[in-house]
Design an enzyme around this catalytic site. Structure first.
Site, PDB file in Angstrom:
ATOM      1  N   LYS A  49      -5.768  -8.814   5.572  1.00 15.52           N
ATOM      2  CA  LYS A  49      -4.724  -8.862   6.584  1.00 15.52           C
ATOM      3  C   LYS A  49      -5.048  -7.809   7.635  1.00 15.52           C
ATOM      4  CE  LYS A  49      -1.496  -6.253   3.648  1.00 15.52           C
ATOM      5  NZ  LYS A  49      -2.090  -6.266   2.311  1.00 15.52           N
ATOM      6  N   ASP A  90      -3.812   2.024   5.848  1.00 15.68           N
ATOM      7  CA  ASP A  90      -5.183   1.539   6.055  1.00 15.68           C
ATOM      8  C   ASP A  90      -5.278   0.458   7.122  1.00 15.68           C
ATOM      9  OD1 ASP A  90      -3.780  -0.207   4.413  1.00 15.68           O
ATOM     10  OD2 ASP A  90      -5.558  -0.881   3.346  1.00 15.68           O
ATOM     11  N   ASP A 106       0.181   0.428   8.696  1.00 17.56           N
ATOM     12  CA  ASP A 106       0.312   1.247   7.487  1.00 17.56           C
ATOM     13  C   ASP A 106      -0.887   2.166   7.314  1.00 17.56           C
ATOM     14  OD1 ASP A 106      -1.576  -0.649   6.879  1.00 17.56           O
ATOM     15  OD2 ASP A 106      -0.966  -0.847   4.787  1.00 17.56           O
ATOM     16  N   SER A 150      -3.360   2.342   0.676  1.00 22.90           N
ATOM     17  CA  SER A 150      -2.543   1.605   1.630  1.00 22.90           C
ATOM     18  C   SER A 150      -1.301   2.365   2.082  1.00 22.90           C
ATOM     19  CB  SER A 150      -2.171   0.250   1.029  1.00 22.90           C
ATOM     20  OG  SER A 150      -1.562  -0.532   1.992  1.00 22.90           O
ATOM     21  N   HIS A 151      -0.139   1.809   1.764  1.00 23.57           N
ATOM     22  CA  HIS A 151       1.133   2.349   2.247  1.00 23.57           C
ATOM     23  C   HIS A 151       1.654   3.485   1.368  1.00 23.57           C
ATOM     24  CE1 HIS A 151       1.592  -0.794  -0.670  1.00 23.57           C
ATOM     25  NE2 HIS A 151       2.774  -0.318  -0.993  1.00 23.57           N
ATOM     26  N   ASP A 201      -3.872  -2.512   7.588  1.00 30.56           N
ATOM     27  CA  ASP A 201      -3.839  -3.963   7.393  1.00 30.56           C
ATOM     28  C   ASP A 201      -2.439  -4.553   7.522  1.00 30.56           C
ATOM     29  OD1 ASP A 201      -2.952  -2.919   5.013  1.00 30.56           O
ATOM     30  OD2 ASP A 201      -4.422  -3.955   3.737  1.00 30.56           O
ATOM     31  N   ARG A 202      -1.412  -3.706   7.433  1.00 25.28           N
ATOM     32  CA  ARG A 202      -0.053  -4.238   7.562  1.00 25.28           C
ATOM     33  C   ARG A 202       0.445  -4.105   8.991  1.00 25.28           C
ATOM     34  NH1 ARG A 202       3.516  -2.907   2.275  1.00 25.28           N
ATOM     35  NH2 ARG A 202       1.918  -3.394   0.749  1.00 25.28           N
TER      36      ARG A 202
HETATM   37  C1  G16 Z   1      -1.324  -5.205  -1.232  1.00 26.69           C
HETATM   38  C2  G16 Z   1      -1.916  -6.570  -1.230  1.00 26.69           C
HETATM   39  C3  G16 Z   1      -0.937  -7.551  -0.648  1.00 26.69           C
HETATM   40  C4  G16 Z   1       0.378  -7.476  -1.384  1.00 26.69           C
HETATM   41  C5  G16 Z   1       0.894  -6.062  -1.361  1.00 26.69           C
HETATM   42  C6  G16 Z   1       2.156  -5.847  -2.181  1.00 26.69           C
HETATM   43  O1  G16 Z   1      -1.140  -4.776   0.074  1.00 26.69           O
HETATM   44  O2  G16 Z   1      -3.104  -6.605  -0.477  1.00 26.69           O
HETATM   45  O3  G16 Z   1      -1.504  -8.810  -0.735  1.00 26.69           O
HETATM   46  O4  G16 Z   1       1.319  -8.322  -0.789  1.00 26.69           O
HETATM   47  O5  G16 Z   1      -0.089  -5.204  -1.897  1.00 26.69           O
HETATM   48  O6  G16 Z   1       1.850  -6.010  -3.509  1.00 26.69           O
HETATM   49  P1  G16 Z   1       2.872  -5.617  -4.630  1.00 26.69           P
HETATM   50  O7  G16 Z   1       4.123  -6.403  -4.352  1.00 26.69           O
HETATM   51  O8  G16 Z   1       2.199  -6.013  -5.895  1.00 26.69           O
HETATM   52  O9  G16 Z   1       3.156  -4.142  -4.517  1.00 26.69           O
HETATM   53  P2  G16 Z   1      -1.611  -3.346   0.542  1.00 26.69           P
HETATM   54  O10 G16 Z   1      -1.222  -3.266   1.986  1.00 26.69           O
HETATM   55  O11 G16 Z   1      -0.866  -2.376  -0.354  1.00 26.69           O
HETATM   56  O12 G16 Z   1      -3.082  -3.317   0.302  1.00 26.69           O
END
Ligand code: G16
Length: 543
Positions: A376, A279, A277, A113-114, A281-282
């Site tokens: 998302k 991937d 981000d 992801s990010h 989704d954000r």
């Molecule tokens: C993932 C989850 C999200 C979550 C985010 C932050 O996002 O899919 O539901 O809100 O992590 O999680 P944490 O606060 O535990 O770091 P992504 O975009 O990283 O896949």
């Protein structure tokens, strides 16, 4: 063709976090590490026999090598067919869309992801189920259990395939279809939004800057925004996916998307700014001189979604993660529909969406989405905003001003303390947890604690219970703070402090967010002993 059974020993650290297993690339490159986890997935889902799967990722370093390995393991585990995004690329929402459209058994998504990418940075892998959404806890737990007792894995002795060639290929007896990663997703977006009206908006001179952050969303944004919708060439910046994301964190926040924030707060700001981000989704949304907090974006989208064709019949319900501000709850109340409060992690929305109890979902962590997929979806949120702007013919600041005038404003911010040492971070959480019950009734800086608890969630659909999902302290004024440890980081511990204050309608809607939250910030620091226990005098990131 021969299936090899390779002897291995378990790793103890393959417990999926908030969204799959995320580790340093070097860890995944270690002998048997990726293979053990992939085999644990196959075993946990009852083997691969007869199954069709989707496979793709955010294009980061090690993505193509992992795709080749997983294909050979899928073939050895009896999988019949795999749909793979060209060059191994599929944004997370597009992977979800493809799983749903072709009714596959599930999919494997390669993304951290990010988190930053490159040989010394992060990699990630997660399994999504047949509804297109992240595997629920019962499956991620089963994968973890398998990973702790694995003794061998199966892999086919077979050459790498050409991931760049669209169409069918074979890996042993398993067919592989290399698909255009954008096509199915674009068809889905066209079914939800009024592309004609959005096209007319751009023709009328509306300007947008979309920062794809050199990650997975670039090809989608270029094809849809600049291609199908006629936004000016150059609307999408950093639109070519790079294996190291250009050396940046593909995290759309004020620190890592600084260029976009500077542009939107500068003299030559376009009408709208947005970023996604790693991937895809954000999302973040900005108007001229205004950052729309993700919690507010969810609320505004919910209040206006009926203006887009895909949501013209209204919403069944709205779901948000617990730390997300309660702005969306006010919209749900006004619409006379239920609102749901779930733990952090998109996987918790799946049951509500499948049961048609919620239509829109959102999280403070720059995530919004709907029942069109089970992830998302960054570009979806941008398109819904564009559709709403095209219908309302108002700017983003005007739409938000009207929103706050109607519902009041939930001033909201998240303070992250990254790369903390794990032991003191856990000790901070333990200490706060230990005194939660004694806080009720106490007054700090004029704010009296109304409730304080460790959030637990009972899924209203299947009755499953998730405990330990964040410490929350709410005040009689309606303000609150929430503290939890991130489940997505790969270095030390990341402490997240979520701060919220409600200003009722008629109040001051134009305050600086950090000023509006100053008292709650002070109280959170005192009560949770943040600076004292972390040794930090300021957060790493404020969003
Ligand atoms: C993932 C989850 C999200 C979550 C985010 C932050 O996002 O899919 O539901 O809100 O992590 O999680 P944490 O606060 O535990 O770091 P992504 O975009 O990283 O896949």
């Amino acid at each position: 063709m021969s299936v090899q059974t390779v002897k291995t020993t378990p790793f103890t650290d393959q417990k999926p976090g908030t969204s799959g297993l995320r580790k340093k690339v070097k860890v995944f490159q270690g002998q048997h590490y990726l293979e053990n986890f992939v085999q644990s997935i196959f075993t946990a889902i009852g083997g691969g026999h007869g199954k069709t799967l989707v496979l793709g990722g955010d294009g980061r370093f090690y993505n193509p090598q992992a795709v080749q390995t997983i294909l050979k393991m899928a073939a050895a585990n009896g999988v019949s067919r795999v749909l793979v995004g060209r060059n191994g690329l599929l944004s997370t929402p597009a992977a979800s869309a493809v799983i749903r459209k072709y009714e596959t058994s599930g999919g494997i998504i390669l993304s951290a992801s990010h988190n930053p990418a490159g040989p010394d940075e992060d990699f990630g892998i997660k399994y999504n189920i047949g509804n297109g959404g992240p595997a629920p806890e019962r499956i991620t737990s089963a994968i973890f259990e398998e990973s702790k007792k694995i003794s061998d894995y199966s892999i086919l002795d077979w050459p790498d395939i050409d991931l760049d060639r669209l169409g069918g290929q074979m890996v042993g007896d398993m067919s592989v279809d290399i698909i255009d990663p954008v096509a199915d997703y674009q068809v889905l977006m066209e079914s939800l939004f009024d592309f004609g009206k959005i096209r007319a908006l751009f023709q009328s001179g509306f300007t947008l800057r979309f920062d794809a952050m050199s990650a997975a969303t670039g090809p989608y944004a270029k094809a849809i925004l600049e291609g199908a919708l006629g936004a000016a060439p150059g609307t999408v910046v950093n639109g070519d996916p790079l294996e190291d994301f250009g050396g940046h964190h593909p995290d759309p926040n004020p620190v890592h998307a600084k260029a976009l924030f500077d542009l939107m707060y500068g003299e030559d700001a376009p009408d709208m700014g947005a970023a996604s981000d790693g991937d895809g989704d954000r999302n973040i949304i900005l108007g001229r001189g205004l950052y729309v907090a993700p919690s507010d974006s969810l609320a505004a989208l919910a209040a206006n979604a009926h203006l887009a064709p895909g949501y013209k019949d209204g919403l069944k319900g709205i779901a948000r993660s617990m730390p997300t501000s309660r702005a969306a709850d006010r919209v749900a109340e006004a619409l006379g529909i239920p609102s749901f409060e779930t733990p952090t992690g998109w996987k918790f929305f799946g049951n509500l969406l499948d049961a048609d109890m919620a239509t829109l979902c959102g999280e403070e962590s720059a995530g919004t989405g709907s029942n069109h997929v089970r992830e998302k979806d960054g570009l979806w949120a941008v398109l819904l905003w564009l559709n709403i702007i095209a219908e309302r013919k108002q700017s983003i600041p005007e739409i938000m001003a009207e929103h706050w005038h109607t519902y009041g404003r939930n001033y909201y911010s998240r303070h992250d303390y990254e790369a903390l040492e794990v032991a003191p971070a856990n000790a901070l959480m333990d200490a706060l947890r230990g005194k939660l019950s004694s806080l009720v009734g106490q007054t700090f800086h004029g704010e009296t604690v109304a409730s304080a608890d460790d959030f637990a969630y009972t899924d209203p659909v299947d009755g499953s219970v998730s405990t330990g999902q964040g410490l929350r302290v709410a005040f009689e004024s309606g303000s609150r703070f929430v503290i939890r440890l991130s489940g997505t980081g790969t270095v030390g511990a990341t402490l997240r402090v979520y701060l919220e204050r409600y200003e009722p309608k008629g109040g001051d809607m134009g305050m600086d967010t950090q000023d509006a939250l100053a008292t709650i910030i002070t109280i959170a620091d005192e009560v949770a002993e943040i600076s004292a226990r972390t040794g930090r005098d300021a957060p790493t990131v404020i969003s």
